[in-house]
Design an enzyme around this catalytic site. Structure first.
Site, PDB file in Angstrom:
ATOM      1  N   CYS A   4       0.863  -1.187   0.000  1.00  0.00           N
ATOM      2  CA  CYS A   4       0.000   0.000   0.000  1.00  0.00           C
ATOM      3  C   CYS A   4       0.897   1.234   0.000  1.00  0.00           C
ATOM      4  O   CYS A   4       1.734   1.403   0.890  1.00  0.00           O
ATOM      5  CB  CYS A   4      -0.914   0.005   1.217  1.00  0.00           C
ATOM      6  N   GLY A  92     -13.301   8.172  -8.528  1.00  0.00           N
ATOM      7  CA  GLY A  92     -11.937   8.532  -8.885  1.00  0.00           C
ATOM      8  C   GLY A  92     -10.903   8.202  -7.833  1.00  0.00           C
ATOM      9  O   GLY A  92      -9.787   8.723  -7.873  1.00  0.00           O
ATOM     10  N   THR A  94      -7.899   6.564  -6.431  1.00  0.00           N
ATOM     11  CA  THR A  94      -6.785   5.871  -7.090  1.00  0.00           C
ATOM     12  C   THR A  94      -5.860   5.178  -6.099  1.00  0.00           C
ATOM     13  O   THR A  94      -5.127   4.271  -6.491  1.00  0.00           O
ATOM     14  CB  THR A  94      -5.958   6.844  -7.948  1.00  0.00           C
ATOM     15  N   HIS A  99      -8.198   8.389   2.611  1.00  0.00           N
ATOM     16  CA  HIS A  99      -7.518   9.684   2.755  1.00  0.00           C
ATOM     17  C   HIS A  99      -8.495  10.808   2.481  1.00  0.00           C
ATOM     18  O   HIS A  99      -9.445  10.662   1.714  1.00  0.00           O
ATOM     19  CB  HIS A  99      -6.311   9.780   1.819  1.00  0.00           C
ATOM     20  N   HIS A 101      -8.604  14.749   1.218  1.00  0.00           N
ATOM     21  CA  HIS A 101      -7.890  15.850   0.577  1.00  0.00           C
ATOM     22  C   HIS A 101      -8.275  17.144   1.288  1.00  0.00           C
ATOM     23  O   HIS A 101      -9.462  17.476   1.377  1.00  0.00           O
ATOM     24  CB  HIS A 101      -8.308  15.979  -0.895  1.00  0.00           C
TER      25      HIS A 101
END
Ligand code: 5GP
Ligand code: ZN
Length: 113
Positions: A4, A92, A94, A99, A101
């Site tokens: 990862c 989206g 990836t 996480h 943003h």
């Protein structure tokens, strides 16, 4: 978690520009920033995505959100910022390590909600 990307960044095996760390959270600058401030806030605990959030790991998720105002203040985002999570391929996502943003430092006009 083997293989990862973000677990390797948290472990220091892959370099990153760290902006914050505590017992449960690691935050670092996005390699492809979409704004003057673009920080990825991640739980140290590996969770694939928001779909993996449940009662057993709420502490990790809460710790991310407790860290976000501190990081934002440190980045000078007194006028506001946006927090985004992409969950799953259709959104989206990836990197399959949960996480958030944290984006700011410019006028954020492209509202989708
Ligand atoms: P997603 O598309 O999964 O929501 O976001 C993944 C984010 O990770 C993208 O914004 C991408 O630029 C960032 N990213 C991918 N690889 C790396 C890396 O090796 N280092 C850093 N700092 N960010 C990365
Ligand atoms: Zn991971």
């Amino acid at each position: 978690m083997d293989n990862c990307l973000f677990c390797k960044i948290i472990a220091g095996d892959i370099p990153s520009t760290k902006v914050y760390e505590d017992e449960k959270v690691f935050a670092f600058r996005d390699i492809n920033p979409q704004a003057p401030v673009h920080v990825l806030v991640v739980p140290k605990e590996h969770l694939d995505s928001a779909n993996a959030i449940d009662e057993s790991n709420l502490d990790s998720v809460a710790a991310c959100f407790a860290a976000i105002p501190k990081i934002a203040a440190g980045e000078g985002l007194e006028n506001g910022y946006r927090v985004i999570n992409n969950c799953g391929a259709a959104a989206g996502q990836t990197v399959m390590h949960l996480h958030f943003h944290l984006i700011g430092g410019r006028e954020l006009s492209e509202k989708i909600v």
